[in-house]
Design an enzyme around this catalytic site. Structure first.
Site, PDB file in Angstrom:
ATOM      1  N   HIS A   4      41.704  20.429  40.204  1.00 12.95           N
ATOM      2  CA  HIS A   4      42.252  19.728  41.363  1.00 12.95           C
ATOM      3  C   HIS A   4      42.434  18.228  41.159  1.00 12.95           C
ATOM      4  O   HIS A   4      43.448  17.675  41.559  1.00 12.95           O
ATOM      5  CB  HIS A   4      41.333  19.975  42.561  1.00 12.95           C
ATOM      6  CG  HIS A   4      41.785  19.342  43.828  1.00 12.95           C
ATOM      7  ND1 HIS A   4      42.991  19.638  44.417  1.00 12.95           N
ATOM      8  CD2 HIS A   4      41.176  18.427  44.648  1.00 12.95           C
ATOM      9  CE1 HIS A   4      43.130  18.949  45.539  1.00 12.95           C
ATOM     10  NE2 HIS A   4      42.052  18.198  45.691  1.00 12.95           N
ATOM     11  N   GLU A  31      45.413   8.221  40.670  1.00 10.64           N
ATOM     12  CA  GLU A  31      44.593   9.203  39.952  1.00 10.64           C
ATOM     13  C   GLU A  31      44.553   8.971  38.452  1.00 10.64           C
ATOM     14  O   GLU A  31      43.607   9.391  37.782  1.00 10.64           O
ATOM     15  CB  GLU A  31      45.113  10.617  40.249  1.00 10.64           C
ATOM     16  CG  GLU A  31      44.174  11.712  39.798  1.00 10.64           C
ATOM     17  CD  GLU A  31      44.631  13.098  40.215  1.00 10.64           C
ATOM     18  OE1 GLU A  31      44.048  14.088  39.718  1.00 10.64           O
ATOM     19  OE2 GLU A  31      45.558  13.205  41.036  1.00 10.64           O
ATOM     20  N   ARG A  78      34.437  13.220  42.785  1.00 13.55           N
ATOM     21  CA  ARG A  78      35.125  12.504  43.874  1.00 13.55           C
ATOM     22  C   ARG A  78      34.700  13.048  45.235  1.00 13.55           C
ATOM     23  O   ARG A  78      34.739  14.250  45.472  1.00 13.55           O
ATOM     24  CB  ARG A  78      36.636  12.640  43.719  1.00 13.55           C
ATOM     25  CG  ARG A  78      37.430  12.013  44.864  1.00 13.55           C
ATOM     26  CD  ARG A  78      38.916  12.118  44.607  1.00 13.55           C
ATOM     27  NE  ARG A  78      39.396  13.482  44.689  1.00 13.55           N
ATOM     28  CZ  ARG A  78      39.881  14.049  45.799  1.00 13.55           C
ATOM     29  NH1 ARG A  78      39.908  13.369  46.933  1.00 13.55           N
ATOM     30  NH2 ARG A  78      40.334  15.285  45.770  1.00 13.55           N
ATOM     31  N   LYS A 112      59.623  11.585  37.791  1.00 14.02           N
ATOM     32  CA  LYS A 112      60.081  12.704  36.958  1.00 14.02           C
ATOM     33  C   LYS A 112      60.987  13.665  37.719  1.00 14.02           C
ATOM     34  O   LYS A 112      61.861  14.289  37.116  1.00 14.02           O
ATOM     35  CB  LYS A 112      58.894  13.472  36.382  1.00 14.02           C
ATOM     36  CG  LYS A 112      58.121  12.705  35.346  1.00 14.02           C
ATOM     37  CD  LYS A 112      57.271  13.623  34.499  1.00 14.02           C
ATOM     38  CE  LYS A 112      56.036  14.080  35.195  1.00 14.02           C
ATOM     39  NZ  LYS A 112      55.133  14.843  34.315  1.00 14.02           N
ATOM     40  N   HIS A 130      38.736  22.201  42.736  1.00 17.25           N
ATOM     41  CA  HIS A 130      38.650  22.418  44.179  1.00 17.25           C
ATOM     42  C   HIS A 130      38.124  23.828  44.411  1.00 17.25           C
ATOM     43  O   HIS A 130      38.593  24.788  43.798  1.00 17.25           O
ATOM     44  CB  HIS A 130      40.016  22.244  44.846  1.00 17.25           C
ATOM     45  CG  HIS A 130      39.917  22.048  46.319  1.00 17.25           C
ATOM     46  ND1 HIS A 130      39.599  23.073  47.178  1.00 17.25           N
ATOM     47  CD2 HIS A 130      40.067  20.944  47.090  1.00 17.25           C
ATOM     48  CE1 HIS A 130      39.564  22.607  48.414  1.00 17.25           C
ATOM     49  NE2 HIS A 130      39.851  21.320  48.394  1.00 17.25           N
ATOM     50  N   GLY A 175      54.057   8.603  43.701  1.00 20.91           N
ATOM     51  CA  GLY A 175      53.140   9.089  44.718  1.00 20.91           C
ATOM     52  C   GLY A 175      52.752   7.968  45.676  1.00 20.91           C
ATOM     53  O   GLY A 175      53.410   6.927  45.748  1.00 20.91           O
ATOM     54  N   SER A 189      50.348  13.462  45.678  1.00 24.63           N
ATOM     55  CA  SER A 189      50.041  12.869  46.983  1.00 24.63           C
ATOM     56  C   SER A 189      50.633  13.701  48.111  1.00 24.63           C
ATOM     57  O   SER A 189      50.005  13.899  49.158  1.00 24.63           O
ATOM     58  CB  SER A 189      50.588  11.435  47.060  1.00 24.63           C
ATOM     59  OG  SER A 189      49.959  10.595  46.129  1.00 24.63           O
ATOM     60  N   ARG A 217      32.118  19.126  46.522  1.00 20.77           N
ATOM     61  CA  ARG A 217      32.991  20.103  45.882  1.00 20.77           C
ATOM     62  C   ARG A 217      32.417  20.682  44.594  1.00 20.77           C
ATOM     63  O   ARG A 217      32.598  21.866  44.315  1.00 20.77           O
ATOM     64  CB  ARG A 217      34.351  19.452  45.589  1.00 20.77           C
ATOM     65  CG  ARG A 217      35.162  19.204  46.838  1.00 20.77           C
ATOM     66  CD  ARG A 217      36.455  18.498  46.512  1.00 20.77           C
ATOM     67  NE  ARG A 217      37.245  18.319  47.731  1.00 20.77           N
ATOM     68  CZ  ARG A 217      38.390  17.646  47.776  1.00 20.77           C
ATOM     69  NH1 ARG A 217      38.860  17.080  46.676  1.00 20.77           N
ATOM     70  NH2 ARG A 217      39.057  17.525  48.905  1.00 20.77           N
ATOM     71  N   TRP A 262      51.030  16.755  48.266  1.00 17.57           N
ATOM     72  CA  TRP A 262      50.338  18.035  48.423  1.00 17.57           C
ATOM     73  C   TRP A 262      48.980  17.889  49.096  1.00 17.57           C
ATOM     74  O   TRP A 262      48.349  18.879  49.441  1.00 17.57           O
ATOM     75  CB  TRP A 262      50.156  18.697  47.060  1.00 17.57           C
ATOM     76  CG  TRP A 262      51.420  19.208  46.452  1.00 17.57           C
ATOM     77  CD1 TRP A 262      52.679  18.672  46.576  1.00 17.57           C
ATOM     78  CD2 TRP A 262      51.568  20.355  45.613  1.00 17.57           C
ATOM     79  NE1 TRP A 262      53.581  19.407  45.863  1.00 17.57           N
ATOM     80  CE2 TRP A 262      52.932  20.454  45.255  1.00 17.57           C
ATOM     81  CE3 TRP A 262      50.677  21.301  45.123  1.00 17.57           C
ATOM     82  CZ2 TRP A 262      53.423  21.457  44.435  1.00 17.57           C
ATOM     83  CZ3 TRP A 262      51.158  22.301  44.300  1.00 17.57           C
ATOM     84  CH2 TRP A 262      52.525  22.383  43.967  1.00 17.57           C
ATOM     85  N   GLU A 274      34.585  16.311  56.323  1.00 19.32           N
ATOM     86  CA  GLU A 274      34.734  17.158  55.142  1.00 19.32           C
ATOM     87  C   GLU A 274      33.429  17.158  54.357  1.00 19.32           C
ATOM     88  O   GLU A 274      32.508  16.381  54.640  1.00 19.32           O
ATOM     89  CB  GLU A 274      35.908  16.671  54.280  1.00 19.32           C
ATOM     90  CG  GLU A 274      37.247  16.794  54.989  1.00 19.32           C
ATOM     91  CD  GLU A 274      38.421  16.356  54.144  1.00 19.32           C
ATOM     92  OE1 GLU A 274      39.553  16.663  54.526  1.00 19.32           O
ATOM     93  OE2 GLU A 274      38.213  15.717  53.097  1.00 19.32           O
ATOM     94  N   GLY A 299      43.153  14.502  54.328  1.00 20.40           N
ATOM     95  CA  GLY A 299      43.305  13.233  55.014  1.00 20.40           C
ATOM     96  C   GLY A 299      42.836  12.069  54.179  1.00 20.40           C
ATOM     97  O   GLY A 299      42.775  12.142  52.956  1.00 20.40           O
ATOM     98  N   LEU A 303      43.401   9.224  48.388  1.00 19.15           N
ATOM     99  CA  LEU A 303      44.527   8.495  48.973  1.00 19.15           C
ATOM    100  C   LEU A 303      44.104   7.086  49.373  1.00 19.15           C
ATOM    101  O   LEU A 303      44.896   6.139  49.291  1.00 19.15           O
ATOM    102  CB  LEU A 303      45.082   9.246  50.180  1.00 19.15           C
ATOM    103  CG  LEU A 303      45.874  10.530  49.874  1.00 19.15           C
ATOM    104  CD1 LEU A 303      46.272  11.232  51.165  1.00 19.15           C
ATOM    105  CD2 LEU A 303      47.119  10.239  49.037  1.00 19.15           C
TER     106      LEU A 303
END
Length: 525
Positions: free
Chosen positions: A344, A368, A379, A34, A237, A13, A42, A283, A44, A115, A48, A385
């Protein structure tokens, strides 16, 4: 077969690839993944990367927002370490060629969105597919680099440690890695080994994560003697697309950041009754509110409405979400999106310091799968990221400075006492059972009785899987199931220890929040 490298990175990732690119001009690097290089959580990520880029924003505000979202459990040193390096991380990605969405009228030259949980517009993004843009850019660079050997369709079975080989000193010497296509196990020795394997969302029945998110690095580190922390804090999420043909499709936080309203099936808005920040609450608050409304009213889903925006605006800001919903017969400009919460993000993980070192010399963990202390009990959106890139740089700096000795001769994987599996249906049944009871008993709202039920089931599954692993040749599904059971056990054990409700962990038996915030740290026996 035995191979040797300076650095072995497990996971491809944003964290793993960022680290590989920082090291490859100085060391020989093996990157194990894998599936393919571009198949990771990452890729997905839609929203941002959070960073202080605008003059109206500040480091202190970003830190404060992170602490508020983290319910007081964020490590101050780690949070400051990451936030202060935000601009540098973004500039590194821009220099690599990541095509962030530009905006000529913005002082930064880039469009910044907002966000949930953020007090400023500080999310730099590439339309609504930031992770994919970052992943594509890094993947192209990794494939072109002559000193990065990529092992696609390979999965690590376990770490090779000095203790397991009978040595007095502790340390990680590499890993045993299964070639999924051939079925052969490769021994890869390394001066330094890095876990960048991502989270464990697949431990739950419903998740926004890709199929590869099976907690591999966390489980391997635990078996190797490393501490893990805060595994009870699994972020659900709030808005995963609810549709029979929409597997794990996330509706980004930015939809609410840009004015999306959560409604019941009759059109009633409900978030203001749960939190004064309404749709822009963190969240954990939004996910619990949706869960409450669904259970109270017997609903299958709720609805996220951004139909007050024009089709042209939606195409500009959320082209991928718009296109995917249209494929399923949902027109965002005319009707709301059916959504449900889904597992999530794993906020806990392998305990590391600010250089990404674990408890085991020669073993690092980033992304992660690591517990750095940044995320606390929840988080903050788009900090993940950022953490990947910042700690990849920290690990690279430490690895380049350490110059550990190369491992001595390592043994090959011993398959002399195992046979081919006679009934692989056992694996699929156990996998399904685990994910279902984790969803039912260790979800958004928990009780001690539910957690104890899950723990009992985990113990039974663990024994059965151990017997299976000991007697039959390993395959990808068995390796992942073995890791998922370990990860599930760590989640439940941490949850049982926390006798309060804080952030992502909400217990009906302990609804109050204790005055002092303490992390949950587990130590292997």
């Amino acid at each position: 077969m035995i191979k040797t490298y300076d650095v072995l990175i497990l996971g491809s990732g944003a964290a793993g690839q960022s680290l590989a690119l920082r090291l490859a001009d100085h060391m020989r690097v093996a990157l194990v993944t894998k599936r393919t290089l571009d198949d990771s959580a990452s890729a997905w990520a839609q929203g941002g990367i959070a960073a202080v880029l605008d003059a109206t924003d500040s480091i202190e505000d970003h830190i404060r927002d992170t602490f508020v979202a983290g319910a007081g459990l964020c490590n101050e040193q780690a949070t400051r370490h990451v936030v202060e390096r935000g601009r540098q991380a973004i500039e590194w990605l821009i220099d690599r060629g990541v095509p962030f969405t530009r905006e000529d009228s913005s002082p930064t030259g880039y469009h910044l969105t907002r966000e949930g949980g953020h007090s400023h517009r500080r999310i730099i993004h590439a339309a609504d597919a930031t992770g994919a843009a970052v992943q594509r850019t890094l993947t192209d660079l990794v494939r072109e680099h002559p000193d990065i050997d990529v092992f696609e369709r390979h999965i690590a079975l376990d770490l090779v440690t000095a203790t397991k080989l009978g040595h007095r000193e502790r340390g990680c010497l590499g890993a045993y890695v299964l070639d999924i296509d051939s079925g052969h196990v490769v021994t890869i020795g390394a001066r330094n080994t890095v876990l960048a394997t991502g989270g464990a969302g697949k431990v739950y029945l419903y998740t926004t994560n890709p199929d590869v998110a099976t907690g591999d690095g966390i489980a391997m580190a635990w078996r190797a003697g490393c501490r893990v922390g805060n595994m009870e804090f699994v972020q659900f999420h709030p808005t995963c697309l609810y549709h029979p043909r929409a597997k794990s499709f996330l509706i980004t936080e930015a939809v609410r950041g840009e004015g999306g309203i959560l409604r019941l099936s009759d059109g009633t808005r409900f978030m203001p009754a749960h939190d004064e920040r309404a749709e822009l609450a963190p969240r954990d608050v939004v996910a619990r509110a949706i869960d409450f409304e669904m259970k109270k009213r017997g609903l299958d889903c709720v609805y996220l409405d951004i139909s007050h925006k024009s089709a042209d605006w939606l195409h500009e800001h959320f082209p991928n979400i718009l296109a995917r919903c249209l494929e399923l017969g949902i027109d965002l400009s005319k009707e709301p999106i059916p959504v449900v919460p889904a597992a999530h993000y794993t906020c806990g993980g392998v305990v590391t310091d600010l250089t990404a070192r674990t408890d085991l010399p020669g073993l690092y963990c980033i992304g992660e799968s690591a517990y750095t202390g940044l995320h606390g009990a929840n988080r903050l959106a788009s900090n993940s990221l950022l953490e990947c890139v910042v700690f990849a740089e920290a690990a690279a700096r430490d690895i380049l400075a350490s110059r550990r000795a190369a491992p001595g001769p390592l043994p090959v994987w011993d398959e002399s006492r195992v046979t081919d599996a006679d009934e692989e249906v056992v694996i699929s049944h156990n996998w399904d059972e685990l994910r279902r009871f984790m969803w039912d008993y260790v979800g958004i709202v928990r009780t001690t009785k539910r957690l104890q039920r899950a723990q009992h089931r985990i113990r039974l599954l663990s024994r059965e899987i151990h017997d299976y692993y000991s007697n039959f040749r390993v395959g990808n599904d068995l390796i992942e199931l073995r890791n998922l059971v370990v990860t599930a056990d760590l989640i439940v054990r941490c949850a049982l220890r926390r006798r309060e409700s804080r952030g992502l962990h909400y217990s009906r038996d302990y609804p109050d929040t204790l005055p002092r915030a303490r992390p949950t740290i587990l130590r292997p026996r």
